[in-house]
Motif scaffolding. Sequence first.
Motif, PDB file in Angstrom:
ATOM      1  N   ALA A 120       0.555  -1.448   0.043  1.00 51.59           N
ATOM      2  CA  ALA A 120       0.327   0.185  -0.608  1.00 51.59           C
ATOM      3  C   ALA A 120       1.199   1.309   0.256  1.00 51.59           C
ATOM      4  O   ALA A 120       0.515   2.458  -0.936  1.00 51.59           O
ATOM      5  N   GLU A 121       1.671   0.905   0.461  1.00 51.47           N
ATOM      6  CA  GLU A 121       2.951   2.494   0.744  1.00 51.47           C
ATOM      7  C   GLU A 121       3.360   3.191  -0.353  1.00 51.47           C
ATOM      8  O   GLU A 121       4.108   3.991  -0.965  1.00 51.47           O
ATOM      9  N   ILE A 122       3.481   2.057  -1.656  1.00 51.27           N
ATOM     10  CA  ILE A 122       3.890   2.538  -2.665  1.00 51.27           C
ATOM     11  C   ILE A 122       3.388   2.099  -3.910  1.00 51.27           C
ATOM     12  O   ILE A 122       3.893   2.593  -5.020  1.00 51.27           O
ATOM     13  N   VAL A 123       2.347   2.512  -3.796  1.00 54.63           N
ATOM     14  CA  VAL A 123       1.571   1.388  -5.499  1.00 54.63           C
ATOM     15  C   VAL A 123       1.141   2.706  -5.714  1.00 54.63           C
ATOM     16  O   VAL A 123       1.230   2.739  -6.910  1.00 54.63           O
ATOM     17  N   GLY A 124       1.647   3.663  -4.408  1.00 54.36           N
ATOM     18  CA  GLY A 124       0.904   5.151  -6.128  1.00 54.36           C
ATOM     19  C   GLY A 124       1.729   5.442  -7.196  1.00 54.36           C
ATOM     20  O   GLY A 124       1.050   6.198  -7.293  1.00 54.36           O
ATOM     21  N   GLY A 125       3.000   4.904  -6.918  1.00 46.03           N
ATOM     22  CA  GLY A 125       4.053   5.808  -7.587  1.00 46.03           C
ATOM     23  C   GLY A 125       3.531   4.544  -9.219  1.00 46.03           C
ATOM     24  O   GLY A 125       4.805   4.966 -10.487  1.00 46.03           O
ATOM     25  N   THR A 140      -9.184 -12.276   1.187  1.00 41.30           N
ATOM     26  CA  THR A 140      -8.357 -11.124   1.368  1.00 41.30           C
ATOM     27  C   THR A 140      -9.494  -9.927   0.736  1.00 41.30           C
ATOM     28  O   THR A 140      -9.328  -8.751   1.237  1.00 41.30           O
ATOM     29  N   VAL A 141      -9.512 -10.217  -0.646  1.00 39.61           N
ATOM     30  CA  VAL A 141     -10.897  -9.256  -1.224  1.00 39.61           C
ATOM     31  C   VAL A 141     -12.232  -8.565  -0.136  1.00 39.61           C
ATOM     32  O   VAL A 141     -12.415  -7.964   0.018  1.00 39.61           O
ATOM     33  N   ASN A 142     -13.004 -10.175   0.532  1.00 37.72           N
ATOM     34  CA  ASN A 142     -13.828  -9.206   0.817  1.00 37.72           C
ATOM     35  C   ASN A 142     -13.431  -8.458   2.312  1.00 37.72           C
ATOM     36  O   ASN A 142     -14.536  -8.170   3.384  1.00 37.72           O
ATOM     37  N   SER A 143     -12.299  -9.221   2.565  1.00 34.69           N
ATOM     38  CA  SER A 143     -12.067  -7.777   4.676  1.00 34.69           C
ATOM     39  C   SER A 143     -12.101  -6.607   3.675  1.00 34.69           C
ATOM     40  O   SER A 143     -12.108  -5.568   4.533  1.00 34.69           O
ATOM     41  N   GLU A 144     -11.585  -6.662   2.777  1.00 38.56           N
ATOM     42  CA  GLU A 144     -11.459  -4.785   2.297  1.00 38.56           C
ATOM     43  C   GLU A 144     -10.153  -4.017   2.958  1.00 38.56           C
ATOM     44  O   GLU A 144      -9.943  -2.608   2.615  1.00 38.56           O
ATOM     45  N   SER A 145      -8.933  -4.594   2.963  1.00 38.85           N
ATOM     46  CA  SER A 145      -8.015  -4.873   3.756  1.00 38.85           C
ATOM     47  C   SER A 145      -7.194  -3.561   3.011  1.00 38.85           C
ATOM     48  O   SER A 145      -6.814  -2.312   3.202  1.00 38.85           O
ATOM     49  N   TYR A 146      -6.971  -3.709   1.737  1.00 34.88           N
ATOM     50  CA  TYR A 146      -6.211  -3.194   0.612  1.00 34.88           C
ATOM     51  C   TYR A 146      -6.941  -1.996   0.222  1.00 34.88           C
ATOM     52  O   TYR A 146      -6.218  -0.727   0.551  1.00 34.88           O
ATOM     53  N   LEU A 147      -8.149  -1.516   0.716  1.00 34.24           N
ATOM     54  CA  LEU A 147      -8.682  -0.755   0.534  1.00 34.24           C
ATOM     55  C   LEU A 147      -8.304   0.426   1.260  1.00 34.24           C
ATOM     56  O   LEU A 147      -7.926   1.608   0.834  1.00 34.24           O
ATOM     57  N   MET A 148      -8.696   0.070   2.520  1.00 34.88           N
ATOM     58  CA  MET A 148      -8.139   0.219   3.502  1.00 34.88           C
ATOM     59  C   MET A 148      -7.098   1.454   3.873  1.00 34.88           C
ATOM     60  O   MET A 148      -6.791   2.072   3.918  1.00 34.88           O
ATOM     61  N   GLU A 149      -5.815   0.432   3.446  1.00 33.39           N
ATOM     62  CA  GLU A 149      -4.706   0.540   3.423  1.00 33.39           C
ATOM     63  C   GLU A 149      -3.945   1.121   2.502  1.00 33.39           C
ATOM     64  O   GLU A 149      -3.133   2.999   2.905  1.00 33.39           O
ATOM     65  N   ILE A 150      -4.472   0.624   1.724  1.00 34.81           N
ATOM     66  CA  ILE A 150      -4.627   2.362   0.293  1.00 34.81           C
ATOM     67  C   ILE A 150      -4.589   3.597   0.590  1.00 34.81           C
ATOM     68  O   ILE A 150      -4.288   4.440   0.167  1.00 34.81           O
ATOM     69  N   LYS A 152      -5.502   5.156   3.147  1.00 38.00           N
ATOM     70  CA  LYS A 152      -4.267   5.872   4.334  1.00 38.00           C
ATOM     71  C   LYS A 152      -3.252   7.060   3.527  1.00 38.00           C
ATOM     72  O   LYS A 152      -2.624   8.089   3.669  1.00 38.00           O
ATOM     73  N   PHE A 153      -2.387   6.154   2.227  1.00 37.32           N
ATOM     74  CA  PHE A 153      -2.052   6.542   1.804  1.00 37.32           C
ATOM     75  C   PHE A 153      -1.913   7.472   0.518  1.00 37.32           C
ATOM     76  O   PHE A 153      -1.267   8.869  -0.113  1.00 37.32           O
ATOM     77  N   PHE A 154      -3.150   7.072  -0.509  1.00 43.63           N
ATOM     78  CA  PHE A 154      -3.122   8.220  -1.675  1.00 43.63           C
ATOM     79  C   PHE A 154      -4.717   7.663  -1.681  1.00 43.63           C
ATOM     80  O   PHE A 154      -5.217   7.230  -2.040  1.00 43.63           O
ATOM     81  N   PRO A 155      -5.212   8.224  -0.813  1.00 44.47           N
ATOM     82  CA  PRO A 155      -6.616   8.442  -1.351  1.00 44.47           C
ATOM     83  C   PRO A 155      -7.721   9.190  -2.191  1.00 44.47           C
ATOM     84  O   PRO A 155      -8.857   8.715  -2.492  1.00 44.47           O
TER      85      PRO A 155
END
Length: 289
Positions: A120-125, A140-150, A152-155
Amino acid sequence: MRDHAIALGPLFIMENKQSIGIFDSGYGGLTVFKSIARKLPQYNYIYLGDNARTPYGDHSFETIYQYTLECVEWLFAQGCPLVILACNTASAKALRSIQQNILPFKYPDRRVLGVIRPTAEIVGGFTKTKRIGIMGTRGTVNSESYLMEINKFFPEITISQQSCPMWVPLIENDEHLNPGADYFVAKYVNQLMQKDDQIDCIVLACTHYPLLVPKIKKILPDGVELLAQDDIVANSLSLYLENHPEIASRIDKGNATSFFTSGDAAAFDAHASIFFGAAVVSNHVNLKP
């Protein structure tokens, strides 16, 4: 456990040494471990695969949390001051609870890290359109963890997700390179791109999926970046150890590696080389007394 080294072909088990623990529900974390060992070969490592209870993806939150905690505590008992959850499902459904509710009170001198935050910290680049795709297990998809973490860094980034329930079984049954796998690779990639044709970066949010990269690239439209987690996590761990010398100084630099599985050791060894890229010899371990 024994207090001496046991030669196992190209590998060695070094007991009672401070090691970095690498955990996965099965084999997928070996792709991450392979990159970590290549990036940081000087350290001792213990890999634990909970193959007896895999796959984690379809279990409840409570079950995944309990399984993950048992594995983390087993690695702590082997002397690991740092454990990497090289499993997206465990990172999504158990990491935060362990970090917040267990470590401060029971293991204040230990650390547990996952694979989602480094990504999540680097995907915006890697995106110009600010549209990215996440491909992972149902859990993983149902947890929506990637949505929440990304977020935070790249709204500003818009995220589309696609679960790929057939990819892990194909890989673990060594069918991923066969022509029959092409259908399921194309199916899930096309389903994701139909959700948003402006996606220009896809995150492979499962540590099994790097083995499908050649087939996925054949399906992707031109200009779509494909991010696997193996090197991302290895680079993040290297930086973490630089920034936390109090942890790094506790890990022995013996270049020793041990492999353990809660399942059948012979079966684990037969499949593990597909992910690790080298022969593996493991020991069976009972996680619960």
